[in-house]
Design an enzyme around this catalytic site. Structure first.
Site, PDB file in Angstrom:
ATOM      1  N   LYS A  11       1.047  -1.177  -0.026  1.00  0.00           N
ATOM      2  CA  LYS A  11      -0.055  -0.042  -0.112  1.00  0.00           C
ATOM      3  C   LYS A  11       0.824   1.315  -0.007  1.00  0.00           C
ATOM      4  CE  LYS A  11       0.924   1.435   4.535  1.00  0.00           C
ATOM      5  NZ  LYS A  11       1.448   2.591   4.733  1.00  0.00           N
ATOM      6  N   ALA A  99       9.549  -0.188   5.316  1.00  0.00           N
ATOM      7  CA  ALA A  99       9.573   0.971   4.103  1.00  0.00           C
ATOM      8  C   ALA A  99       8.392   1.898   4.256  1.00  0.00           C
ATOM      9  CB  ALA A  99       9.824   0.072   2.916  1.00  0.00           C
ATOM     10  N   GLY A 100       7.257   1.514   5.119  1.00  0.00           N
ATOM     11  CA  GLY A 100       6.158   2.281   4.946  1.00  0.00           C
ATOM     12  C   GLY A 100       5.115   1.777   3.964  1.00  0.00           C
ATOM     13  N   ALA A 102       3.681  -1.396   4.404  1.00  0.00           N
ATOM     14  CA  ALA A 102       2.996  -2.377   4.927  1.00  0.00           C
ATOM     15  C   ALA A 102       3.218  -3.938   4.335  1.00  0.00           C
ATOM     16  CB  ALA A 102       1.310  -2.036   4.938  1.00  0.00           C
ATOM     17  N   GLY A 103       4.673  -3.893   4.233  1.00  0.00           N
ATOM     18  CA  GLY A 103       5.058  -5.538   3.656  1.00  0.00           C
ATOM     19  C   GLY A 103       4.631  -6.708   4.607  1.00  0.00           C
ATOM     20  N   GLY A 104       5.014  -6.531   5.830  1.00  0.00           N
ATOM     21  CA  GLY A 104       4.788  -7.585   6.717  1.00  0.00           C
ATOM     22  C   GLY A 104       2.969  -7.794   6.924  1.00  0.00           C
ATOM     23  N   SER A 105       2.405  -6.749   7.221  1.00  0.00           N
ATOM     24  CA  SER A 105       0.877  -6.482   7.272  1.00  0.00           C
ATOM     25  C   SER A 105       0.223  -7.479   6.244  1.00  0.00           C
ATOM     26  CB  SER A 105       0.332  -5.296   7.593  1.00  0.00           C
ATOM     27  OG  SER A 105       1.000  -4.610   8.520  1.00  0.00           O
ATOM     28  N   ASP A 138      -2.566  -1.980  10.520  1.00  0.00           N
ATOM     29  CA  ASP A 138      -2.802  -2.044   9.002  1.00  0.00           C
ATOM     30  C   ASP A 138      -3.377  -3.391   8.419  1.00  0.00           C
ATOM     31  OD1 ASP A 138      -1.674   0.445   8.773  1.00  0.00           O
ATOM     32  OD2 ASP A 138       0.431  -0.290   8.307  1.00  0.00           O
TER      33      ASP A 138
HETATM   34  P1  ATP Z   1       4.236  -0.248   7.661  1.00  0.00           P
HETATM   35  O1  ATP Z   1       3.798   0.435   6.778  1.00  0.00           O
HETATM   36  O2  ATP Z   1       2.993  -1.140   8.437  1.00  0.00           O
HETATM   37  O3  ATP Z   1       4.638   0.412   8.975  1.00  0.00           O
HETATM   38  P2  ATP Z   1       6.485  -1.318   7.084  1.00  0.00           P
HETATM   39  O4  ATP Z   1       6.696  -1.522   5.668  1.00  0.00           O
HETATM   40  O5  ATP Z   1       7.104  -0.143   7.499  1.00  0.00           O
HETATM   41  O6  ATP Z   1       5.073  -1.481   7.414  1.00  0.00           O
HETATM   42  P3  ATP Z   1       7.281  -4.144   7.289  1.00  0.00           P
HETATM   43  O7  ATP Z   1       7.703  -4.298   5.856  1.00  0.00           O
HETATM   44  O8  ATP Z   1       6.236  -4.692   7.776  1.00  0.00           O
HETATM   45  O9  ATP Z   1       7.198  -2.395   7.630  1.00  0.00           O
HETATM   46  O10 ATP Z   1       8.581  -4.578   8.132  1.00  0.00           O
HETATM   47  C1  ATP Z   1       8.757  -3.987   9.465  1.00  0.00           C
HETATM   48  C2  ATP Z   1       9.587  -5.100  10.419  1.00  0.00           C
HETATM   49  O11 ATP Z   1       8.715  -6.143  10.391  1.00  0.00           O
HETATM   50  C3  ATP Z   1      10.833  -5.517   9.320  1.00  0.00           C
HETATM   51  O12 ATP Z   1      11.973  -5.079   9.926  1.00  0.00           O
HETATM   52  C4  ATP Z   1      10.758  -7.182   9.651  1.00  0.00           C
HETATM   53  O13 ATP Z   1      11.945  -7.671  10.604  1.00  0.00           O
HETATM   54  C5  ATP Z   1       9.507  -7.647  10.347  1.00  0.00           C
HETATM   55  N1  ATP Z   1       8.740  -8.447   9.653  1.00  0.00           N
HETATM   56  C6  ATP Z   1       7.877  -9.445  10.211  1.00  0.00           C
HETATM   57  N2  ATP Z   1       7.254 -10.076   9.368  1.00  0.00           N
HETATM   58  C7  ATP Z   1       7.323  -9.532   8.034  1.00  0.00           C
HETATM   59  C8  ATP Z   1       7.221  -9.947   6.832  1.00  0.00           C
HETATM   60  N3  ATP Z   1       6.480 -10.952   6.432  1.00  0.00           N
HETATM   61  N4  ATP Z   1       7.719  -9.241   5.716  1.00  0.00           N
HETATM   62  C9  ATP Z   1       8.600  -8.043   6.134  1.00  0.00           C
HETATM   63  N5  ATP Z   1       8.946  -7.761   7.243  1.00  0.00           N
HETATM   64  C10 ATP Z   1       8.686  -8.319   8.363  1.00  0.00           C
END
Ligand code: ATP
Length: 286
Positions: A11, A99-100, A102-105, A138
Site C-alpha cells: 500500500k 519501508a512504510g 505495509a510489507g509484513g501486514s 494495518d
Molecule cells: P508499515 O507500513 O505497516 O509500517 P513497514 O513497511 O514499515 O510497515 P514491514 O515491511 O512490515 O514494515 O517490516 C517491518 C519489520 O517487520 C521488518 O523490519 C521485519 O523484520 C518485520 N517483519 C515481520 N514479518 C515480516 C514480513 N512478512 N515481511 C517483512 N517484514 C516483516
C-alpha cells in the site's frame, strides 16, 4: 489439501494524519491508502510436520515467530480451534521491508485469507479484520485493499473511489525508520499542519487528479526529511522529471511520485535507480 499462492499487495499513503493518542499509547490516525501493483507471493503448503515453518528469499526477513505471516497462521488456528497438522509458508518478497509499504501486514493478511480458503471457513471480511487487527493496525486495510480512508488506529475503513490511473515511481532510500520513534515525535496529534483529508476525499470523488496531487501530505515526512536529506532529494528528482505530486508513504522512508505521462515516469525511474537500488515503477492496483 493443495498449496495455495496469494498475491500480497503493498500500500501507499496518499495522506497520513495523526489525530490523537489513546490512553493505551496507540495513536489515532486519519489516512488515505491505496494498493499498488507491487506484491509479495505468499504460498501456503499444508503438511504433517505438526509445525508452522516459513522460508523467504530475503535473508534479512525473520523466519520465526517475529514474522507476521507466522503469527497470522498461529492466530488463525487458535481462533478457529482447527487442529493444524503442519503448515509451510513461503514468501517471495518484492515489497521493501520496513519501508512504510505495509510489507509484513500484507503478508499476514494473505495468510489469513489463504487459510480461510484452504480450510473452507468462509469467514466474512469483517471477521477476518477482527482477527487481523489483533496483530497489527494495518492488517484490516490489507485484507480489504483498494482505496480506503482509514481512521481509529487504522482499522476503521471507509471505501473511497479509486484515483485516476497514474504511473507511480517509488523509491526507498537506504536507511530504515523506527515507526515508534516517529510516532513519539507526533506530539499526540497536536500538530501545526494537517492534511486536507476532506479535500482529498472530494478530489477522489470527482476524479480530480490535480486536486489529488496537490493535497498529497504526510505529517511524518518533515520529521524524517529533517534528519535524512534523501527524502527531499528524491522529491526534487521526481518533480524535476515531471511528477504532478510526491510524498513519503507511511512512516517512511519510501517516497513516491505520481505521473500522468509514462515517459516522465520512466525518466524519473531511470534517474533514481542510478542512486537507489530499491526503485520501482508501479501503478494503482485496480
Ligand atoms: P508499515 O507500513 O505497516 O509500517 P513497514 O513497511 O514499515 O510497515 P514491514 O515491511 O512490515 O514494515 O517490516 C517491518 C519489520 O517487520 C521488518 O523490519 C521485519 O523484520 C518485520 N517483519 C515481520 N514479518 C515480516 C514480513 N512478512 N515481511 C517483512 N517484514 C516483516
Amino acid at each position: 489439501m493443495e498449496s495455495i499462492t496469494r498475491k500480497a499487495y503493498a500500500k501507499i499513503n496518499l495522506s497520513l494524519d495523526v489525530t490523537g493518542k489513546l490512553p493505551n499509547g496507540y495513536h489515532t490516525v486519519r489516512m488515505l491508502m491505496d494498493s499498488i501493483t507491487l506484491y509479495d507471493d505468499v504460498t501456503l503448503t499444508p503438511n504433517t510436520s505438526r509445525c508452522i515453518t516459513l522460508s523467504c528469499d530475503r535473508s534479512y526477513i525473520p523466519t520465526d515467530d517475529r514474522n507476521l505471516a507466522v503469527r497470522a497462521a498461529k492466530l488463525f488456528f487458535a481462533e478457529t480451534k482447527i487442529d493444524c497438522a503442519g503448515l509451510h509458508i513461503d514468501l517471495v518478497k518484492r515489497i521493501p521491508a520496513a519501508a512504510g509499504l505495509a510489507g509484513g501486514s500484507t503478508d499476514a493478511a494473505a495468510v489469513l485469507k489463504g487459510l480461510d480458503q484452504m480450510y473452507g471457513t468462509r469467514f466474512s471480511l469483517e471477521k477476518l479484520c477482527k482477527m487481523g487487527v489483533q496483530l497489527g493496525a494495518d492488517i484490516p486495510y490489507c485484507l480489504c485493499g483498494g482505496t480506503m480512508l482509514a481512521e481509529g488506529i487504522g482499522e476503521k475503513l471507509t471505501p473511497i473511489p479509486a484515483p485516476p490511473q497514474a504511473h507511480i515511481v517509488l523509491c526507498k532510500p537506504d536507511f530504515s525508520v523506527s515507526t515508534p520513534d516517529v510516532y513519539a515525535k507526533m506530539n499526540g496529534g497536536n500538530l501545526p499542519v494537517h492534511p486536507d483529508t476532506a479535500g482529498l476525499v472530494a478530489a477522489l470523488r470527482m476524479g480530480d487528479y490535480n486536486g489529488l496531487c496537490h493535497r498529497l501530505y504526510n505529517v511524518m515526512e518533515n520529521v524524517i526529511a529533517q534528519k535524512h536529506e534523501e527524502i527531499g532529494h528524491i522529491k526534487d528528482v521526481l518533480f524535476s522529471c515531471g511528477a504532478e505530486g510526491a510524498v513519503m508513504s507511511g512512516s517512511g522512508p519510501t517516497t513516491f511520485g505520481l505521473f500522468r505521462r509514462e515517459e516522465a515516469a520512466k525518466a524519473a525511474y531511470e534517474a533514481l535507480r542510478r542512486e537507489f537500488t530499491e526503485t520501482y515503477l508501479t501503478a494503482f492496483q485496480v
